[in-house]
Write an enzyme that holds these catalytic residues in place. Structure first.
Site, PDB file in Angstrom:
ATOM      1  N   ARG A  73      -7.064  50.864  74.662  1.00  0.00           N
ATOM      2  CA  ARG A  73      -8.139  50.423  75.743  1.00  0.00           C
ATOM      3  C   ARG A  73      -8.158  51.802  76.457  1.00  0.00           C
ATOM      4  O   ARG A  73      -9.349  52.166  76.950  1.00  0.00           O
ATOM      5  CB  ARG A  73      -8.245  48.609  76.628  1.00  0.00           C
TER       6      ARG A  73
ATOM      7  N   GLN B 128      -9.251  40.100  71.587  1.00  0.00           N
ATOM      8  CA  GLN B 128     -10.255  41.078  70.493  1.00  0.00           C
ATOM      9  C   GLN B 128     -11.109  40.740  70.176  1.00  0.00           C
ATOM     10  O   GLN B 128     -12.760  41.519  70.861  1.00  0.00           O
ATOM     11  CB  GLN B 128      -8.565  41.317  68.715  1.00  0.00           C
TER      12      GLN B 128
ATOM     13  N   GLY C  80      -5.360  45.330  64.188  1.00  0.00           N
ATOM     14  CA  GLY C  80      -6.441  44.027  64.395  1.00  0.00           C
ATOM     15  C   GLY C  80      -7.220  44.675  65.713  1.00  0.00           C
ATOM     16  O   GLY C  80      -8.504  44.924  65.644  1.00  0.00           O
TER      17      GLY C  80
ATOM     18  N   ASP D  88       1.931  36.332  70.663  1.00  0.00           N
ATOM     19  CA  ASP D  88       2.977  37.640  70.152  1.00  0.00           C
ATOM     20  C   ASP D  88       4.490  37.237  70.140  1.00  0.00           C
ATOM     21  O   ASP D  88       5.146  38.181  69.270  1.00  0.00           O
ATOM     22  CB  ASP D  88       2.463  38.774  70.176  1.00  0.00           C
TER      23      ASP D  88
ATOM     24  N   SER E 239      -2.027  47.053  73.811  1.00  0.00           N
ATOM     25  CA  SER E 239      -2.996  46.673  74.427  1.00  0.00           C
ATOM     26  C   SER E 239      -3.257  47.777  75.019  1.00  0.00           C
ATOM     27  O   SER E 239      -4.839  48.536  74.860  1.00  0.00           O
ATOM     28  CB  SER E 239      -3.066  45.370  74.945  1.00  0.00           C
TER      29      SER E 239
ATOM     30  N   LYS F 202      -2.077  36.697  62.160  1.00  0.00           N
ATOM     31  CA  LYS F 202      -2.011  37.967  62.462  1.00  0.00           C
ATOM     32  C   LYS F 202      -1.244  38.393  61.313  1.00  0.00           C
ATOM     33  O   LYS F 202      -2.037  39.222  60.188  1.00  0.00           O
ATOM     34  CB  LYS F 202      -0.790  37.743  62.713  1.00  0.00           C
TER      35      LYS F 202
HETATM   36  C1  S3P Z   1      -4.778  42.183  71.042  1.00  0.00           C
HETATM   37  C2  S3P Z   1      -5.116  40.416  71.425  1.00  0.00           C
HETATM   38  C3  S3P Z   1      -4.026  39.296  70.323  1.00  0.00           C
HETATM   39  C4  S3P Z   1      -2.481  39.910  70.473  1.00  0.00           C
HETATM   40  C5  S3P Z   1      -2.890  41.351  69.366  1.00  0.00           C
HETATM   41  C6  S3P Z   1      -3.590  42.609  70.895  1.00  0.00           C
HETATM   42  C7  S3P Z   1      -5.594  42.572  72.012  1.00  0.00           C
HETATM   43  O1  S3P Z   1      -4.601  39.028  69.189  1.00  0.00           O
HETATM   44  O2  S3P Z   1      -2.195  39.475  69.189  1.00  0.00           O
HETATM   45  O3  S3P Z   1      -1.744  42.033  69.509  1.00  0.00           O
HETATM   46  O4  S3P Z   1      -4.905  43.968  72.456  1.00  0.00           O
HETATM   47  O5  S3P Z   1      -6.354  42.191  72.519  1.00  0.00           O
HETATM   48  P1  S3P Z   1      -5.987  38.070  68.764  1.00  0.00           P
HETATM   49  O6  S3P Z   1      -7.412  39.050  69.922  1.00  0.00           O
HETATM   50  O7  S3P Z   1      -6.525  38.396  67.315  1.00  0.00           O
HETATM   51  O8  S3P Z   1      -5.293  36.746  69.888  1.00  0.00           O
END
Ligand code: S3P
Length: 425
Positions: free
Chosen positions: A24, A166, A91, A312, A20, A339
């Site tokens: 960013r 996200q 995602g 996760d 994550s 997911k």
């Molecule tokens: C993430 C947020 C989570 C997580 C994903 C990474 C992120 O998803 O499950 O692996 O980096 O913002 P969601 O925002 O769909 O909960």
């Protein structure tokens, strides 16, 4: 990949950079003015997809292993891409980029792999449309390909039905360039890496309970970012140490952001011996070492505000629960269904093949333990965290476990098997 029953896990290891935070760091670096130097970057497939998309948008990025230099283009220095932006399996890439592209006065198209094509996007496209962006996709903006033509946006007050970092991040990024003050409220607090990193890059925002507010018209300034180890990757090793008798394992240099440490709470609640030593801070994120020793495990209940703090980790927590005395109940985790795979279905199906007593529910899992596991022919379903959770299950199974499609691990942990072999034989 074939996994044999393990000897005790002993010693110390590090894990690759936080996924994550790595996404960013390159994204904010691209939008910032000046240079951003990143160390500890995760060179996994997902974060490389973010770099590839940003390069297509005209950003100069040098990457060698875990070191990255981003030559910031400034918010309006991105250029219209000549081809589609391919996010692969990621995602985070598609949802955060959608927020940025909504502010850009040009046309872009976001696509990804077969898994991305099934994941819900209206959670970001609907509020971005409400801010004034033109976005379309299959099923009225629910699925890829997403076509975006952005431009001047107006701030919104958005109440998200899901606790999703996200969604929150996409709207905060769009809100940084919108007219007025954007507010995002979630049912529970999701990971707050975007908020911490925006502050480090010079932006102002306010946090009040589960609401984050950001004013439009802010600039970002390039920074140095030292990415901590990913606690979601460490989790596979921490759980393995809790499961295999005689284990005593330390994971060093791991991120300890409280919005991510639900796994440590669960390990403790189930009886494992967990010691945490905070050693410092990097880019507003607490960092430290975590030691786990094996101990008899007891069932627990997992739900509510804890869920976003370990979302996760639930596949590997399910493995842990197979060896705990009693019935472990995981609820309020319906997000698992959307997911990389439907993780409620894939965890239940694959662990059942190994003899686990596990039931899928609409919003979670019920696991009865302790149940001896036996080796089986399993499948990652192309989902990195399912594959790694099955490898951990294989360590405590009777006989060898075979995992089809192990290459999925490259999404977040390219050398997972090498590091596992080093501590578990
Ligand atoms: C993430 C947020 C989570 C997580 C994903 C990474 C992120 O998803 O499950 O692996 O980096 O913002 P969601 O925002 O769909 O909960």
């Amino acid at each position: 990949m074939r996994v044999e029953p393990a000897r005790a896990l002993r010693g110390a290891l590090t894990v690759p950079g936080d996924k994550s935070i790595s996404h960013r760091a390159v994204l904010l670096g691209a939008l910032a003015e000046g240079r951003t130097e990143i160390t500890g970057f995760l060179p996994g497939a997902d974060c490389l997809s973010t770099i590839a998309c940003l390069r297509r948008l005209g950003v100069a990025i040098e990457q060698e292993g875990d070191r990255v230099t981003v030559h910031g283009a400034g918010w309006y220095g991105l250029r219209e891409p000549e081809d589609v932006l391919d996010v692969g399996n990621s995602g985070t890439t598609i949802r955060l980029l959608a927020g940025v592209l909504a502010t850009q006065p040009f046309h872009s198209v976001l696509v990804g792999d077969a898994s991305i094509a099934r994941r819900p996007m209206r959670r970001v496209t609907a509020p971005l449309r409400a801010m004034g962006a033109h976005i379309d996709g299959r099923a009225d903006g629910e699925y890829t390909p997403l076509a975006i033509r952005g431009g001047p946006l107006s701030a919104i007050q958005h109440v998200s039905p899901v606790a999703s970092a996200q969604v929150k991040s996409a709207l905060l990024l769009a809100g940084l360039q919108a007219d007025g003050e954007t507010a995002v409220t979630e049912p529970y607090r999701s990971r707050d890496h975007t908020e911490r990193m925006l502050r480090a890059f010079g932006a102002e925002l306010t946090v009040d309970g589960t609401t984050v507010r950001v004013r439009g018209g802010q600039r970002l300034i390039g920074q140095r970012v030292d990415v901590p180890g990913d606690i979601s990757s460490a989790a596979f090793f921490l759980v393995a140490a809790a499961l295999v008798p005689g284990s005593d394992l330390v994971v060093r240099g791991v991120g300890l952001n409280p919005t991510r440490t639900g796994i440590l709470d669960v390990l403790r609640a189930m009886g494992a011996a967990v010691e945490v030593e905070e050693t410092g801070e990097a880019c507003g994120e607490p960092v430290g070492n975590v030691r786990v020793r094996h101990a008899p495990l007891a069932a627990t209940e997992i739900g509510g505000a804890l869920i976003p703090r370990l979302i996760d980790e639930l596949p590997v927590i399910a493995v842990l629960a197979t060896q705990a005395e009693g019935t472990t109940v995981i609820r309020d985790a319906q997000e698992l269904r959307v997911k990389e795979t439907d993780r409620i279905a894939t965890v239940a199906a694959e662990l059942s093949k190994m003899g686990a007593r596990i039931e899928a529910t609409a919003d979670g899992l019920i696991i009865h333990g302790p149940t001896p596991l036996h080796g089986a022919r399993c499948d990652s379903h192309g989902d990195h965290r399912i594959g790694m959770a099955l490898a951990v299950a294989g360590l405590i199974a009777d006989g060898p476990t075979e995992i089809a499609r192990p290459e999925a691990m490259a999404v977040s942990f390219p050398d997972f098997f090498d590091r596992l072999r080093a501590v578990a034989g």
